[in-house]
Design a protein around this motif. Structure first.
Motif, mmCIF file in Angstrom:
data_model
loop_
_atom_site.group_PDB
_atom_site.id
_atom_site.type_symbol
_atom_site.label_atom_id
_atom_site.label_comp_id
_atom_site.label_asym_id
_atom_site.label_seq_id
_atom_site.Cartn_x
_atom_site.Cartn_y
_atom_site.Cartn_z
ATOM 1 N N GLU A 6 -61.749 -49.063 -21.341
ATOM 2 C CA GLU A 6 -62.899 -49.082 -22.247
ATOM 3 C C GLU A 6 -63.287 -47.662 -22.659
ATOM 4 O OE1 GLU A 6 -67.291 -50.099 -21.248
ATOM 5 O OE2 GLU A 6 -66.356 -51.961 -21.937
ATOM 6 N N LEU A 7 -63.191 -46.722 -21.738
ATOM 7 C CA LEU A 7 -63.534 -45.326 -22.000
ATOM 8 C C LEU A 7 -62.328 -44.478 -21.605
ATOM 9 C CD1 LEU A 7 -65.819 -43.406 -22.869
ATOM 10 C CD2 LEU A 7 -66.565 -43.353 -20.499
ATOM 11 N N PHE A 8 -61.796 -43.677 -22.539
ATOM 12 C CA PHE A 8 -60.584 -42.918 -22.259
ATOM 13 C C PHE A 8 -60.544 -41.657 -23.128
ATOM 14 C CE2 PHE A 8 -59.776 -45.719 -25.728
ATOM 15 C CZ PHE A 8 -58.746 -45.198 -26.485
ATOM 16 N N ARG A 9 -59.562 -40.775 -22.860
ATOM 17 C CA ARG A 9 -59.452 -39.492 -23.575
ATOM 18 C C ARG A 9 -58.082 -39.376 -24.248
ATOM 19 N NH1 ARG A 9 -63.321 -35.685 -22.902
ATOM 20 N NH2 ARG A 9 -61.860 -34.057 -23.457
ATOM 21 N N PRO A 10 -57.949 -39.922 -25.437
ATOM 22 C CA PRO A 10 -56.699 -39.790 -26.174
ATOM 23 C C PRO A 10 -56.714 -38.549 -27.066
ATOM 24 C CG PRO A 10 -58.141 -41.194 -27.394
ATOM 25 C CD PRO A 10 -58.888 -40.789 -26.133
ATOM 26 N N ILE A 11 -55.610 -38.325 -27.736
ATOM 27 C CA ILE A 11 -55.530 -37.305 -28.773
ATOM 28 C C ILE A 11 -55.602 -38.036 -30.106
ATOM 29 C CG2 ILE A 11 -54.063 -35.568 -29.870
ATOM 30 C CD1 ILE A 11 -52.916 -35.016 -27.034
ATOM 31 N N LEU A 12 -56.549 -37.637 -30.939
ATOM 32 C CA LEU A 12 -56.667 -38.188 -32.285
ATOM 33 C C LEU A 12 -55.938 -37.241 -33.233
ATOM 34 C CD1 LEU A 12 -57.896 -40.243 -34.304
ATOM 35 C CD2 LEU A 12 -59.837 -38.675 -34.511
ATOM 36 N N VAL A 13 -55.029 -37.786 -34.021
ATOM 37 C CA VAL A 13 -54.269 -36.985 -34.984
ATOM 38 C C VAL A 13 -54.694 -37.413 -36.384
ATOM 39 C CG1 VAL A 13 -51.988 -36.282 -35.796
ATOM 40 C CG2 VAL A 13 -52.326 -36.872 -33.372
ATOM 41 N N THR A 14 -55.225 -36.462 -37.135
ATOM 42 C CA THR A 14 -55.637 -36.723 -38.514
ATOM 43 C C THR A 14 -54.796 -35.854 -39.437
ATOM 44 O OG1 THR A 14 -57.357 -35.008 -38.409
ATOM 45 C CG2 THR A 14 -58.033 -37.258 -37.868
ATOM 46 N N LYS A 15 -54.836 -36.148 -40.724
ATOM 47 C CA LYS A 15 -54.136 -35.336 -41.716
ATOM 48 C C LYS A 15 -55.172 -34.412 -42.351
ATOM 49 C CE LYS A 15 -50.490 -36.306 -44.629
ATOM 50 N NZ LYS A 15 -49.794 -37.144 -45.596
ATOM 51 N N GLY A 16 -54.899 -33.104 -42.349
ATOM 52 C CA GLY A 16 -55.831 -32.127 -42.900
ATOM 53 C C GLY A 16 -56.185 -32.426 -44.347
ATOM 54 N N ARG A 17 -57.467 -32.451 -44.640
ATOM 55 C CA ARG A 17 -57.917 -32.792 -46.000
ATOM 56 C C ARG A 17 -57.603 -31.680 -46.994
ATOM 57 N NH1 ARG A 17 -61.564 -31.178 -42.706
ATOM 58 N NH2 ARG A 17 -63.247 -29.776 -43.326
ATOM 59 N N LYS A 18 -57.381 -30.444 -46.507
ATOM 60 C CA LYS A 18 -57.041 -29.323 -47.391
ATOM 61 C C LYS A 18 -55.557 -28.976 -47.293
ATOM 62 C CE LYS A 18 -61.680 -27.432 -46.974
ATOM 63 N NZ LYS A 18 -62.516 -26.462 -46.291
ATOM 64 N N GLN A 60 -52.844 -40.882 -29.767
ATOM 65 C CA GLN A 60 -51.830 -40.663 -28.732
ATOM 66 C C GLN A 60 -52.486 -40.849 -27.371
ATOM 67 O OE1 GLN A 60 -50.361 -36.683 -29.378
ATOM 68 N NE2 GLN A 60 -49.347 -37.218 -31.288
ATOM 69 N N TYR A 61 -51.885 -41.743 -26.567
ATOM 70 C CA TYR A 61 -52.463 -42.008 -25.252
ATOM 71 C C TYR A 61 -51.373 -42.491 -24.297
ATOM 72 C CZ TYR A 61 -55.636 -43.690 -21.669
ATOM 73 O OH TYR A 61 -56.299 -43.878 -20.483
ATOM 74 N N ASN A 62 -51.329 -41.903 -23.118
ATOM 75 C CA ASN A 62 -50.373 -42.280 -22.071
ATOM 76 C C ASN A 62 -48.937 -42.321 -22.585
ATOM 77 O OD1 ASN A 62 -52.130 -42.402 -19.938
ATOM 78 N ND2 ASN A 62 -52.306 -44.619 -19.931
#
Length: 105
Positions: A6-18, A60-62
């Protein structure tokens, strides 16, 4: 594979808007009702603005990479619920936050 915590620490990967380049950041996330939520105090963070501009994100997680789509949460009750889940028993759970919801593909 699904994310079960329920509560975890993943890596969020986004695409740079610029730049259009991938931008990765480790965040505390909430898994609630089949969606993943990321929140912060103000909408000025790069990852937050990137996810609003380009909704295609990766989580990205585990050792697994999940793809999904992000959107701004506009329901204030849901924002409050996510803060309570993100900071259980902490005073900061009552602070107003902005949240994005990620629906995994």
């Amino acid at each position: 594979m699904k994310i079960s915590e329920e509560l975890f620490r993943p890596i969020l990967v986004t695409k740079g808007r610029k730049t259009g380049k991938e931008h990765s950041v480790m965040l505390r996330a909430v898994n609630h009702n089949g969606k993943i939520y990321f929140s912060r105090h103000r909408p000025d963070g790069d990852w937050f603005q990137n996810a609003i501009i380009n909704s295609q994100v990766k989580v990205q997680y585990n050792g697994t990479v999940f793809t999904g789509h992000a959107k701004l949460v506009e329901d204030e009750e849901l924002n409050k619920k996510i803060s309570e889940l993100k900071y259980p028993g902490e005073e900061r759970a009552k602070e107003k936050r902005v949240t994005i919801e990620v629906t995994l593909d």
